[in-house]
Design a protein around this motif. Structure first.
Motif, short mmCIF file in Angstrom:
data_model
loop_
_atom_site.label_atom_id
_atom_site.label_comp_id
_atom_site.label_asym_id
_atom_site.label_seq_id
_atom_site.Cartn_x
_atom_site.Cartn_y
_atom_site.Cartn_z
N GLY A 59 0.84 -1.19 0.00
CA GLY A 59 0.00 0.00 0.00
C GLY A 59 0.88 1.24 0.00
N MET A 61 0.58 5.75 0.52
CA MET A 61 -0.14 7.01 0.64
C MET A 61 0.65 8.08 -0.09
SD MET A 61 -1.15 9.29 4.01
CE MET A 61 -2.41 8.16 4.58
N LEU A 77 -4.57 7.10 -2.04
CA LEU A 77 -4.19 5.78 -1.54
C LEU A 77 -4.03 4.85 -2.73
CD1 LEU A 77 -6.71 5.41 1.43
CD2 LEU A 77 -4.36 6.25 1.52
N LEU A 154 2.72 1.69 2.95
CA LEU A 154 1.88 1.26 4.06
C LEU A 154 1.76 -0.25 4.04
CD1 LEU A 154 -1.06 3.78 3.43
CD2 LEU A 154 0.80 4.07 5.08
N THR A 160 -7.59 -3.97 6.03
CA THR A 160 -7.46 -3.34 4.71
C THR A 160 -7.64 -4.37 3.61
OG1 THR A 160 -5.96 -1.64 5.55
CG2 THR A 160 -5.89 -2.10 3.19
N SER A 192 -5.53 3.51 6.75
CA SER A 192 -4.26 4.04 6.26
C SER A 192 -3.73 5.14 7.17
CB SER A 192 -4.42 4.58 4.83
OG SER A 192 -4.79 3.53 3.95
#
Length: 318
Positions: A59, A61, A77, A154, A160, A192
């Motif tokens: 992940g 951001m 995201l 992330l 998630t 997040s």
């Protein structure tokens, strides 16, 4: 005067693969891009996974800040996940799918899925607290008070991953799909930001009954039912009967799993749908009030302003 160069975040697929991915290596199976009015802009791209590829689920951001032009600020995201499958006959739902006989099915393809969710300041401002001395990292990001662009990887926690899988496999269409995507993207934003400020994922649940997978499924089902009944207000008692779980367990479990009360979640989704109906569909305040089950326009107007900061009629002037 030098022009500020736009911030370019790393490509998440390249990072997950640990080397550049050439376009001729990618076979696109499915692509969807959409801007939900007043809310999130999202894209989902599903690629056929090369059996020789070794990818890490990842992940990211991306915080984009433009001092000279705040209208270009956004928080994005990005996610790259492997290990899911795409069925060519998804819309038909063949007998193998119905029987869950997926191994060896020639219609199902292993995938690499790249998802993106972009939030603009006008949408994020509803979540931030007014400026105060004990502002958190999340407040600074949601209000775009952090003065430089950045990207941060992330970890993808279990919560998630669950949201991402539902986004890849849901069957909602039309306005119901907009409601669903909006709700799920807010959950991704919550998880997040928690990851961003260093909160560790809790391995267990404070509510002991949530250790039971069947009970967790009931809480998830309750959330789905709320999204399906935006215009038909449900009581806690009615909702608990629909999913066959004790009212107290339902309220406590919902708050722990989704970080909000049933009422606040439901009310927020109703107002986001109202925003969509007013702004995008051009319906009148009276029509939207009736569609959402309000007994009077004034009650609807009060609830809408509390959530968005604008009266319904003021939104139509923007």
């Amino acid at each position: 005067m030098m022009t500020q160069v736009a911030y370019q975040a790393p490509d998440i697929l390249t990072m997950a693969y640990k080397q550049p991915v050439m376009q001729d290596q990618l076979v696109l199976l499915q692509e969807k891009e959409q801007q939900i009015p007043g809310s999130v802009q999202y894209s989902i791209k599903r690629y056929s996974k090369n059996p020789q590829w070794s990818l890490d689920d990842m992940g990211m951001m991306v915080y984009h800040y433009k001092k000279e032009d705040p209208t270009r600020n956004f928080l994005e995201l990005r996610f790259c996940v492997a290990g899911n499958v795409y069925c060519k006959k998804k819309d038909i739902e063949c007998d193998s799918c119905k029987l869950n006989a997926t191994p060896g099915c020639s219609e199902r393809i292993d995938t690499v899925d790249v998802l993106s969710f972009r939030f603009l300041p006008v949408h994020l401002s509803q979540f931030a607290r007014p400026r105060r001395t004990d502002s958190t990292v999340s407040d600074d990001l949601l209000e775009f008070r952090h003065l430089s662009s950045f990207s941060k990887t992330l970890s993808i926690c279990g919560r998630t991953r669950m949201v991402l899988e539902t986004l890849l496999n849901h069957s909602h269409t039309g306005s119901h799909e907009n409601i669903y995507i909006n709700a799920q993207s807010q959950m991704l934003l919550l998880y997040s930001l928690e990851c961003m400020v260093g909160e560790k994922e809790v391995e267990g649940f404070q509510c002991k009954f949530l250790a039971n997978e069947a009970d967790r499924e009931k809480i998830v089902q309750a959330r789905e039912i709320l999204l399906q009944h935006i215009g038909e207000p449900l009581t806690i008692k009615e909702l608990s009967r629909k999913v066959a779980i004790n009212e107290c367990y339902l309220k406590k479990g919902f708050k722990e799993m989704f970080g909000t009360t049933i009422f606040d979640f439901y009310q927020g989704q109703r107002m986001e749908h109202a925003r969509y109906l007013l702004y995008e569909k051009g319906l009148s305040v009276t029509e939207v009030s009736v569609m959402l089950g309000y007994s009077s326009i004034s009650h609807f107007s009060t609830a809408f302003k509390k959530h968005t900061g604008l009266k319904p009629c003021e939104l139509l002037l923007h």
